[in-house]
Enzyme design. Sequence first.
Site, PDB file in Angstrom:
ATOM      1  N   TYR A  24      60.190  58.614  30.746  1.00 13.95           N
ATOM      2  CA  TYR A  24      60.073  58.197  29.159  1.00 13.95           C
ATOM      3  C   TYR A  24      58.676  57.608  29.218  1.00 13.95           C
ATOM      4  CZ  TYR A  24      60.501  56.388  24.732  1.00 13.95           C
ATOM      5  OH  TYR A  24      59.902  55.913  23.415  1.00 13.95           O
ATOM      6  N   TYR A  61      55.851  61.841  22.856  1.00  6.64           N
ATOM      7  CA  TYR A  61      56.682  62.977  22.422  1.00  6.64           C
ATOM      8  C   TYR A  61      55.880  64.306  22.251  1.00  6.64           C
ATOM      9  CZ  TYR A  61      59.937  58.938  21.158  1.00  6.64           C
ATOM     10  OH  TYR A  61      60.892  57.883  21.522  1.00  6.64           O
ATOM     11  N   LYS A 114      60.855  60.042  11.461  1.00  2.00           N
ATOM     12  CA  LYS A 114      61.733  58.988  11.134  1.00  2.00           C
ATOM     13  C   LYS A 114      61.548  58.674   9.384  1.00  2.00           C
ATOM     14  CE  LYS A 114      62.608  58.584  15.560  1.00  2.00           C
ATOM     15  NZ  LYS A 114      61.614  59.302  16.077  1.00  2.00           N
TER      16      LYS A 114
HETATM   17  C1  LIG Z   1      61.747  59.580  17.391  1.00  4.04           C
HETATM   18  C2  LIG Z   1      60.621  60.805  17.772  1.00  4.04           C
HETATM   19  C3  LIG Z   1      61.063  62.064  18.483  1.00  4.04           C
HETATM   20  C4  LIG Z   1      62.648  62.312  18.784  1.00  4.04           C
HETATM   21  O1  LIG Z   1      63.321  62.387  17.723  1.00  4.04           O
HETATM   22  P1  LIG Z   1      64.959  62.289  18.067  1.00  4.04           P
HETATM   23  O2  LIG Z   1      65.675  62.639  16.807  1.00  4.04           O
HETATM   24  O3  LIG Z   1      65.234  60.924  18.631  1.00  4.04           O
HETATM   25  O4  LIG Z   1      65.330  63.462  19.098  1.00  4.04           O
HETATM   26  C5  LIG Z   1      60.135  63.033  18.539  1.00  4.04           C
HETATM   27  N1  LIG Z   1      58.845  62.828  18.178  1.00  4.04           N
HETATM   28  C6  LIG Z   1      58.368  61.527  17.706  1.00  4.04           C
HETATM   29  C7  LIG Z   1      56.886  61.296  17.492  1.00  4.04           C
HETATM   30  C8  LIG Z   1      59.277  60.622  17.644  1.00  4.04           C
HETATM   31  O5  LIG Z   1      58.888  59.449  17.237  1.00  4.04           O
END
Ligand SMILES: *Cc1c(COP(=O)(O)O)cnc(C)c1O
Length: 321
Positions: free
Chosen positions: A249, A275, A45
Amino acid sequence: MTSRLSFAHLPTPVEEMPRLSAALKGPRLLVKRDDQTGLAFGGNKSRKLEYLLAEARQEDALTLISAGAVQSNHCRQTVAAAARFGMNCILVLFGDPPDPPDGNHLLHYLLGAEIVFTDRESIESRLAEVYQQALSQGRKPYLIPYGGSNPIGAQGYVNAMLELAQQKVAPDWIVFPSSSGGTQAGMLVGARKSGFDGKILGISVDQPADSLSARVAALATETAAFIGEKWEFTVHDVLVNDDYLGGGYAVMGEPEIRAINLFAQKEALLLDPVYTGRAAAGLIDLIQKGFFKPTETVLFWHTGGSPALFASKYQSRLLTN
Ligand SMILES: *Cc1c(COP(=O)(O)O)cnc(C)c1O
């Protein structure tokens, strides 16, 4: 193309993972360290927020507003960016708030967020209400969409692919977790812009492949238009694997636990339960199935998220022995 604030720690390193590769009898494995982008423990991010914050500042915003899960990395980094640039931040969160706050949720408070809780179904409507309220109170809100995934945020990953091209590693595959699609859409556009000819494989974290691919293709087309390129992307340009959705999720299962332990013990890399743990579980399974050729190079793009390891609901189940 919007301008960009420069606060992330870039370029992030690309490193070899020889011990993991040997343990899996796999192809050459690399890792791109976007867990080291800075801004309150880093993650993907940061790259999106460099563009989103530039726009917020151009609009003289005083308050950032965004939404996510209680353990959201996106929300942690958004409130961090607000603190860094002297803005307020309102987060609309869904899920059961841990008591006491832990993991990312602890950091949401520590970084100064005002928090509104809601349920998952009402997230969009509650976000719109909170925005309208802040607007009418004269708080000059700037709305950052879920995951920071719009054409402005996705530019962060267009740029990331140009950065990778400079690092001269040219992997055959890039593997990473994909959820709201901004990362993958930006990568696709950046790949076209930089002439990258490897494959970009998103491991879906929470959606069936057809819906995620459609979302990524649409966002990639929009992002290309936004930077002045008339490139159309269709679902045929998008590679998504949805074999690893597990319990849904944010539900950490055995594959995620095994992947987190393996990456930690072979390469001292700290993944996350939601993730990167899921994407790594997918990568490991694909290697074991012989999906990649032995002569290929596979780059795992580490998107961050490790503060969630310290959420007690995950922490208490992480150790395998
Ligand atoms: C938000 C996030 C993702 C996913 O990214 P997107 O752009 O939403 O597909 C992957 N890994 C981590 C650690 C995240 O925080």
